[in-house]
Design an enzyme around this catalytic site. Structure first.
Site, PDB file in Angstrom:
ATOM      1  N   CYS A  85      39.605  27.748  46.926  1.00  0.00           N
ATOM      2  CA  CYS A  85      40.284  28.951  46.813  1.00  0.00           C
ATOM      3  C   CYS A  85      41.680  29.072  46.611  1.00  0.00           C
ATOM      4  CB  CYS A  85      39.706  29.998  47.829  1.00  0.00           C
ATOM      5  SG  CYS A  85      40.636  31.763  47.535  1.00  0.00           S
TER       6      CYS A  85
ATOM      7  N   CYS B 265      40.155  30.837  43.416  1.00  0.00           N
ATOM      8  CA  CYS B 265      40.695  32.232  43.421  1.00  0.00           C
ATOM      9  C   CYS B 265      41.933  32.469  43.129  1.00  0.00           C
ATOM     10  CB  CYS B 265      40.209  32.756  44.469  1.00  0.00           C
ATOM     11  SG  CYS B 265      38.912  32.317  45.368  1.00  0.00           S
TER      12      CYS B 265
ATOM     13  N   LYS C  54      43.549  31.032  39.824  1.00  0.00           N
ATOM     14  CA  LYS C  54      42.905  31.683  38.689  1.00  0.00           C
ATOM     15  C   LYS C  54      43.480  33.125  38.564  1.00  0.00           C
ATOM     16  CE  LYS C  54      39.934  34.235  39.798  1.00  0.00           C
ATOM     17  NZ  LYS C  54      38.513  33.973  40.198  1.00  0.00           N
TER      18      LYS C  54
ATOM     19  N   TYR D 238      30.557  33.676  36.714  1.00  0.00           N
ATOM     20  CA  TYR D 238      32.036  33.911  37.166  1.00  0.00           C
ATOM     21  C   TYR D 238      33.123  33.297  36.252  1.00  0.00           C
ATOM     22  CZ  TYR D 238      30.779  36.320  41.448  1.00  0.00           C
ATOM     23  OH  TYR D 238      30.132  37.118  42.637  1.00  0.00           O
TER      24      TYR D 238
ATOM     25  N   GLU E 255      35.581  34.554  33.208  1.00  0.00           N
ATOM     26  CA  GLU E 255      36.914  34.673  33.619  1.00  0.00           C
ATOM     27  C   GLU E 255      38.046  33.598  32.721  1.00  0.00           C
ATOM     28  OE1 GLU E 255      36.536  35.734  38.321  1.00  0.00           O
ATOM     29  OE2 GLU E 255      36.662  33.947  37.846  1.00  0.00           O
TER      30      GLU E 255
ATOM     31  N   HIS F 273      43.652  62.938  41.713  1.00  0.00           N
ATOM     32  CA  HIS F 273      43.767  63.173  40.333  1.00  0.00           C
ATOM     33  C   HIS F 273      45.289  63.086  39.868  1.00  0.00           C
ATOM     34  CE1 HIS F 273      42.789  64.866  36.518  1.00  0.00           C
ATOM     35  NE2 HIS F 273      43.619  65.839  36.593  1.00  0.00           N
TER      36      HIS F 273
ATOM     37  N   GLU G 182      38.533  58.699  40.934  1.00  0.00           N
ATOM     38  CA  GLU G 182      37.886  60.028  41.508  1.00  0.00           C
ATOM     39  C   GLU G 182      36.360  60.216  40.706  1.00  0.00           C
ATOM     40  OE1 GLU G 182      39.774  63.585  39.617  1.00  0.00           O
ATOM     41  OE2 GLU G 182      40.907  62.200  38.362  1.00  0.00           O
TER      42      GLU G 182
END
Length: 496
Positions: free
Chosen positions: A71, A76, A79, A211, A215, A470, A475
């Site tokens: 990772c 991760c 990447k 994945y 990616e 908002h 939302e």
């Protein structure tokens, strides 16, 4: 001091030896996310802990790795850095309609980003080493293997072998990229090399639909490369919600990536113009780089586990029980090497539960329900809970599906034609939200909060009663009040 471990409420009598009979209370093989977490937390509970890891290098092999693991060093983190870099390409295009006067030609310096990425993973590698040192964990650099239920052997860089006894042994060696067995496969690369290429490729062929494939397709396209994505299924990201898979595919094509569904590569051929990738439909794609993103396999081959009697599955993954314990009572395993749910935060959870169970007198099982995860495509996809297909399969009653498709506010000015899609899957009888999905900007940041709600068992009524922020995309998750569709129960009701 003797340390007792409880499993199912009963002490494991076979493991009641005095800690002083061993060199270590715990020896960990593999200093990635799961191994570092387990070793630190075990040391914090008072255990004497040793850990070994292969020497550091950005590109892994059977004899090269590094503290921090996949990772941090070649997964991760680097990447995500490249995803950030690639995202600026689209942002710069969008900026023009926001009043930014930019020249038509904008240069991208791949080598500069690559150096920045390397500097960051070097920094993190040092941080992980300090975390171990500060916790009192003894780090050995070298290749570890198991030679007995309570014995490990570490081969150091100069070839000398060290043997240590340990009351408990934890395997946390992760996984490595799998290469397809096709002619010319040596011409292809894996994600390891893709993160450290000396030159940015102008033409790329990617084999895979998961994945990593999606990616890297987004990364290279965002940096200006021509990308062909080849995958065997109708849509990429098998196992995800089908509706969201279609959204991702549409976005990839909208960004200019060439999709080749229901297609495989049969061979790679080196030519004067680059690498010729031949498909099973007879199509020939020319590339500077061919990336194999065809899955990963557990890193168990050189650990000597079968000789010790540790059971592996057909894929080479270590078989463990719900406490991460193997069939050998003193040997445990966490993370991708067990091939349960191969995500860094899951390995951290498993390592934490291991330490609590074995050294903290807190019997702890990893909980795999409602784990959020993300695909860092551009824009990203993030999900938590059940997909629509899984909900239909598992629910006892009808399933309500709520969806919202809209143009993000930023796109209304930039002119980018890319919709955000959100989805909630709800049990009609209980009103409980079973799953949530989003594909659009900031999806992972939003989904982390939604995951807390699902972990707490939130109902659709509770979502509806929550006041939104908002203006925001988030939302929409609390304003989807109209049912998009109702799916009848797949299983007959029974009173038995």
């Amino acid at each position: 001091m003797a340390r007792k471990m409880l499993i199912d409420g009963e002490p494991a009598a076979a493991l009641e030896e005095e800690a002083t009979d061993f060199d270590f209370d715990l020896f960990v093989i593999g200093a990635g996310s799961g191994g570092v977490r387990a070793s630190r937390f075990s040391a914090n509970f008072g255990a004497k802990v040793g850990i070994c890891e292969l020497p550091y290098h950005p590109i892994s092999s059977e004899t090269i790795g590094g503290v921090g693991g996949t990772c941090v060093i070649r997964g991760c983190v680097p990447k995500k850095i490249l995803v950030y870099g690639a995202s600026f390409g689209g942002d710069l295009e969008d900026a023009r309609n926001y009043g930014w006067e930019l020249s038509e030609k904008i240069d991208f310096n791949w080598k500069k980003l690559l150096q920045k990425k390397t500097d960051e993973i070097n920094r993190l590698n040092g941080i992980y080493k300090r975390l171990l040192s500060n916790a009192g964990v003894k780090l050995f650099e070298g290749e570890g293997k198991v030679v007995g239920p309570h014995e490990v052997e570490v081969t150091q860089l100069d070839g000398t072998k060290l043997s240590y006894s340990a009351k408990h042994i934890l395997i946390a060696t992760g996984g490595r990229a799998h290469l397809p067995d096709i002619p010319g496969k040596e011409l292809g690369i894996t994600s390891d090399e893709a993160l450290s290429l000396e030159e940015l490729p102008k033409r790329v062929v990617i084999l895979g639909g998961g994945y990593i494939a999606v990616e890297f397709a987004s990364i290279w396209q965002g940096m200006g490369s021509t990308v062909n994505l080849v995958f065997r299924k109708e849509l990429p990201l098998r196992g995800f919600d089908d509706e969201m898979r279609a959204v991702v595919a549409r976005n990839l094509e909208g960004r200019g990536i060439n999709l080749h569904p229901r297609t495989n590569l049969t061979q790679l051929i080196k030519t004067e113009d680059g690498i010729k990738a031949v498909t099973d439909h007879g199509e020939e794609l020319i590339a500077d780089v061919v990336l194999f993103a065809t899955g990963r396999v557990p890193n168990t081959k050189r650990l000597n586990l079968e000789a010790v009697g540790v059971e592996l599955d057909s894929n080479g993954a270590i078989k463990v029980n719900e406490y991460s314990r193997t069939n050998i009572p003193s040997i445990w395993a966490v993370g991708d090497v067990t091939d349960r749910m191969n995500l860094t935060p899951v390995a951290l959870m498993e390592g934490t539960c291991f330490a609590k169970t074995v050294f903290g007198a807190q019997e702890s099982k990893p909980d795999y329900s409602n784990i959020p995860y993300a695909v860092f495509s551009i824009p990203p996809l993030s999900v938590v809970g059940l997909s629509e297909e899984q909900a239909i399969e598992q629910a006892n009653g009808d399933v309500l599906v709520f969806t919202s498709t809209f143009n993000p506010m930023k796109n209304t000015i930039s002119g980018r034609q890319e919709k955000t899609v959100m989805k909630l899957v709800v049990d009609a009888e209980t009103d409980k939200v079973l799953g949530a999905s989003m594909c659009g900007p900031d999806a992972p940041e939003i989904m982390q909060g939604i995951a807390v709600a699902l972990k707490c068992g939130a109902t659709k009524a509770q979502f509806d009663s929550t006041v939104g922020i908002h203006p925001s995309s988030a939302e929409e998750f609390v304003t989807m009040r109209s049912v998009t569709r109702t799916v009848a129960a797949a299983k007959p009701r029974t009173s038995l």
